[in-house]
Scaffold this motif. Structure first.
Motif, PDB file in Angstrom:
ATOM      1  N   GLY A 196       0.834  -1.199   0.000  1.00 49.82           N
ATOM      2  CA  GLY A 196       0.000   0.000   0.000  1.00 49.82           C
ATOM      3  C   GLY A 196       0.859   1.235   0.000  1.00 49.82           C
ATOM      4  O   GLY A 196       2.045   1.165  -0.320  1.00 49.82           O
ATOM      5  N   PHE A 242      -3.820  11.601  -0.616  1.00 43.89           N
ATOM      6  CA  PHE A 242      -4.653  10.393  -0.489  1.00 43.89           C
ATOM      7  C   PHE A 242      -5.234  10.210   0.916  1.00 43.89           C
ATOM      8  O   PHE A 242      -5.972   9.268   1.164  1.00 43.89           O
ATOM      9  CB  PHE A 242      -3.888   9.139  -0.944  1.00 43.89           C
ATOM     10  CG  PHE A 242      -2.680   8.797  -0.116  1.00 43.89           C
ATOM     11  CD1 PHE A 242      -2.802   8.082   1.071  1.00 43.89           C
ATOM     12  CD2 PHE A 242      -1.409   9.197  -0.526  1.00 43.89           C
ATOM     13  CE1 PHE A 242      -1.688   7.763   1.827  1.00 43.89           C
ATOM     14  CE2 PHE A 242      -0.291   8.888   0.235  1.00 43.89           C
ATOM     15  CZ  PHE A 242      -0.435   8.172   1.408  1.00 43.89           C
ATOM     16  N   ASP A 244      -7.887  11.406   2.893  1.00 45.71           N
ATOM     17  CA  ASP A 244      -9.092  12.239   2.888  1.00 45.71           C
ATOM     18  C   ASP A 244      -9.824  12.087   4.221  1.00 45.71           C
ATOM     19  O   ASP A 244      -9.382  11.363   5.112  1.00 45.71           O
ATOM     20  CB  ASP A 244      -9.993  11.874   1.694  1.00 45.71           C
ATOM     21  CG  ASP A 244     -10.291  10.388   1.654  1.00 45.71           C
ATOM     22  OD1 ASP A 244     -10.116   9.706   2.698  1.00 45.71           O
ATOM     23  OD2 ASP A 244     -10.690   9.886   0.594  1.00 45.71           O
ATOM     24  N   PHE A 247     -10.779   8.493   5.258  1.00 43.47           N
ATOM     25  CA  PHE A 247      -9.630   7.697   5.735  1.00 43.47           C
ATOM     26  C   PHE A 247      -9.236   8.154   7.140  1.00 43.47           C
ATOM     27  O   PHE A 247      -8.996   7.334   8.032  1.00 43.47           O
ATOM     28  CB  PHE A 247      -8.464   7.862   4.745  1.00 43.47           C
ATOM     29  CG  PHE A 247      -7.235   7.080   5.133  1.00 43.47           C
ATOM     30  CD1 PHE A 247      -7.186   5.700   4.990  1.00 43.47           C
ATOM     31  CD2 PHE A 247      -6.109   7.737   5.638  1.00 43.47           C
ATOM     32  CE1 PHE A 247      -6.044   4.984   5.347  1.00 43.47           C
ATOM     33  CE2 PHE A 247      -4.967   7.028   5.998  1.00 43.47           C
ATOM     34  CZ  PHE A 247      -4.935   5.641   5.851  1.00 43.47           C
ATOM     35  N   LYS A 250     -11.362   6.782   9.830  1.00 43.47           N
ATOM     36  CA  LYS A 250     -10.986   5.387  10.149  1.00 43.47           C
ATOM     37  C   LYS A 250      -9.735   5.371  11.020  1.00 43.47           C
ATOM     38  O   LYS A 250      -9.618   4.578  11.949  1.00 43.47           O
ATOM     39  CB  LYS A 250     -10.713   4.593   8.867  1.00 43.47           C
ATOM     40  CG  LYS A 250     -11.948   4.306   8.035  1.00 43.47           C
ATOM     41  CD  LYS A 250     -11.553   3.479   6.819  1.00 43.47           C
ATOM     42  CE  LYS A 250     -12.666   3.416   5.800  1.00 43.47           C
ATOM     43  NZ  LYS A 250     -12.234   2.769   4.541  1.00 43.47           N
ATOM     44  N   LYS A 280      -1.818   2.567   3.896  1.00 40.90           N
ATOM     45  CA  LYS A 280      -3.206   2.492   3.416  1.00 40.90           C
ATOM     46  C   LYS A 280      -3.310   1.310   2.458  1.00 40.90           C
ATOM     47  O   LYS A 280      -2.654   1.300   1.406  1.00 40.90           O
ATOM     48  CB  LYS A 280      -3.559   3.801   2.701  1.00 40.90           C
ATOM     49  CG  LYS A 280      -5.007   3.908   2.256  1.00 40.90           C
ATOM     50  CD  LYS A 280      -5.251   5.278   1.606  1.00 40.90           C
ATOM     51  CE  LYS A 280      -6.701   5.452   1.197  1.00 40.90           C
ATOM     52  NZ  LYS A 280      -6.956   6.734   0.521  1.00 40.90           N
ATOM     53  N   ASN A 282      -6.051  -0.939   0.410  1.00 42.41           N
ATOM     54  CA  ASN A 282      -7.451  -0.965  -0.059  1.00 42.41           C
ATOM     55  C   ASN A 282      -8.334   0.015   0.720  1.00 42.41           C
ATOM     56  O   ASN A 282      -9.446  -0.325   1.128  1.00 42.41           O
ATOM     57  CB  ASN A 282      -8.040  -2.378   0.056  1.00 42.41           C
ATOM     58  CG  ASN A 282      -7.253  -3.386  -0.759  1.00 42.41           C
ATOM     59  OD1 ASN A 282      -6.762  -3.051  -1.838  1.00 42.41           O
ATOM     60  ND2 ASN A 282      -7.097  -4.588  -0.237  1.00 42.41           N
ATOM     61  N   GLY A 283      -7.835   1.186   0.935  1.00 37.81           N
ATOM     62  CA  GLY A 283      -8.627   2.235   1.595  1.00 37.81           C
ATOM     63  C   GLY A 283      -8.617   2.165   3.107  1.00 37.81           C
ATOM     64  O   GLY A 283      -9.183   3.039   3.767  1.00 37.81           O
ATOM     65  N   ASN A 284      -7.991   1.139   3.679  1.00 36.82           N
ATOM     66  CA  ASN A 284      -8.008   0.986   5.140  1.00 36.82           C
ATOM     67  C   ASN A 284      -6.628   1.191   5.758  1.00 36.82           C
ATOM     68  O   ASN A 284      -5.628   0.742   5.194  1.00 36.82           O
ATOM     69  CB  ASN A 284      -8.523  -0.410   5.508  1.00 36.82           C
ATOM     70  CG  ASN A 284      -9.974  -0.576   5.121  1.00 36.82           C
ATOM     71  OD1 ASN A 284     -10.789   0.300   5.374  1.00 36.82           O
ATOM     72  ND2 ASN A 284     -10.287  -1.682   4.471  1.00 36.82           N
TER      73      ASN A 284
END
Ligand code: AMP
Ligand code: GLY
Length: 424
Positions: A196, A242, A244, A247, A250, A280, A282-284
């Protein structure tokens, strides 16, 4: 307030610069500091491990706050030393005690902590000399690339990532059997590889509440396109495209809050910065590592964006009333370009005269590894020499300003990466 700041890098110059803007500051000492901090406060060469001399200094200069910039004194218990002595325990300390600094000082401790509190991180197992065979079996069972980490502090060199199984087994044995990293490598972690993009997130906490600082991205490799050897950091950018709001939410709910709740649950008091090294996937967000301090060179782009009085925040932190404070940041992008000595991160020459410092405008210059000679000339002293930080409405604007000004600085062997921000 009289402050002693411990450290000598770009992070400490940036902190000194910011603290100096506070109307609450009286005297600022930096130990050992560099040629940059010497223009802001008083550099003092004093080893905190010489307990009596150090204490005498604190008392004679009426130091009221100690700010610990780098990890070694935290992990070795400087904060504990101050509170253990009746004559110095009134001094506020920014930086956690030894037990809390284990979040950085022991990867085995931090992984167990993350596992216990359900904080997302790579799967792992840890091994010692007695369990080398199980470690090799574990390596054979998992997929390439292989991530090997020594448990303790190893000046950024304790993580090795290898694609080849034989090479991984050889390195694993060298770490444990041959004690390649000494005591730091008595326990070795084998970790699942996460793919990532990385970023650094910081909070300031008094152990009760916390304030989120802007995120940043640092560039660790020496070569363009993130190639070549790892360095202390070749530059940083804040904010990071990236990262945002979704994110960051989370990050707060899955990582920051469980970390602080976990510390409270373990009855581990924490005063200072926590640095979440994140990836990061897959967005996590997943935690790659914790550090018990600010990042360097991230500080050189994060702290210039802080509009709030940092000393006021430190005072509130030490009095455990950080929740009363609000923190404001500039919406601009800050980019910081590191100028390093030729040869770094391998061997490099020192004592090169630095020219052009007086020609810089519209940028901040933070000294990372410099000293001054008797004639008043500024000389290179470290691998990382100067960080040039510029603001812009966009990352490209900030970077182009920082690069333009960087050209004015001259010293033999000067090297910099010209591709910062290529990936965000
Ligand atoms: P650390 O000292 O733990 O921050 O590791 C140094 C660098 O190694 C990190 O910044 C990452 O680039 C990389 N790294 C560490 N752990 C992993 C992992 N589990 N998966 C992928 N890369 C990693
Ligand atoms: N920039 C990474 C660190 O300070 O550890």
């Amino acid at each position: 307030m009289n402050i002693l700041l411990i450290g000598s890098g770009g992070r400490e110059h940036t902190l000194a610069w910011k603290l100096n803007k506070s109307p609450k500051l009286n005297k600022l000492f930096i130990s050992p500091g560099n040629a940059g901090t010497a223009t802001i406060g008083t550099n003092i060469f004093i080893n905190w491990k010489d307990i009596d001399i150090f204490k005498k200094f604190l008392l004679s200069e009426k130091i009221e706050m100690l700010v610990i910039g780098s990890e070694d004194p935290l992990v070795e218990g400087l904060h504990d030393q101050i509170v253990a002595d009746k004559e110095t325990q009134h001094i506020a300390v920014i930086g956690p005690k030894k037990q809390a600094a284990q979040l950085e000082g022991s990867k085995d401790f931090s992984k167990k902590f993350m596992l216990k509190y359900g904080i997302p991180t790579a799967n792992y197992k840890s091994f010692t000399k007695d369990t080398i065979d199980q470690g090799i079996k574990f390596l054979e069972d998992i997929k390439s690339p292989y991530v090997l980490k020594v448990d303790g502090l190893a000046a950024g060199k304790g993580v090795v990532i290898l694609d080849n199984l034989d090479a991984a087994i050889t390195e694993f044995k060298a770490m444990l059997q041959d004690e390649k990293f000494g005591d730091a490598g008595k326990t070795v972690l084998v970790e699942e590889f996460l793919s990532g993009i990385e970023c650094s997130v910081f909070v300031l906490t008094d152990g009760i509440s916390y304030k989120l600082l802007p995120e940043a991205k640092d560039y660790k490799r020496i070569g363009e396109g993130d190639t070549g050897l790892n360095t202390g950091g070749m530059g940083s950018i804040s904010p990071v495209g990236f990262v945002d709001d979704a994110f960051m939410k989370k990050v707060e709910s899955r990582i920051i809050e469980p970390t602080l709740n976990g510390l409270k649950n373990e009855k581990i008091d924490y005063t200072g910065f926590i640095f979440f090294g994140l990836i990061k996937v897959n967005g996590n967000p997943f935690v790659i590592e914790y550090n018990a301090r600010l990042g360097d060179p991230e500080t050189e782009s994060v702290i210039p964006r802080l509009e709030t009085d940092l000393l006021d925040l430190f005072i509130a932190t030490s009095e455990k009333r950080l929740s009363e404070k609000t923190v404001q940041f500039s919406n601009k992008t800050a980019a910081s370009v590191m100028l390093v000595s030729g040869g770094y991160p391998e061997s490099y020459e020192k004592n090169k005269v630095i020219g052009g410092l007086d020609l810089i405008d519209d940028c901040l210059v933070f000294h990372a590894g410099t000293t001054q000679n008797k004639q008043g000339e500024v000389l290179t002293k470290g691998g990382r020499v100067l960080a040039i930080t510029a603001f812009g409405n966009t990352k490209d604007e900030a970077l182009s300003k920082a690069y333009k000004e960087s050209k004015k600085i001259k010293f033999d062997g000067k090297y910099l990466r010209t591709d910062l921000g290529f990936d965000i």
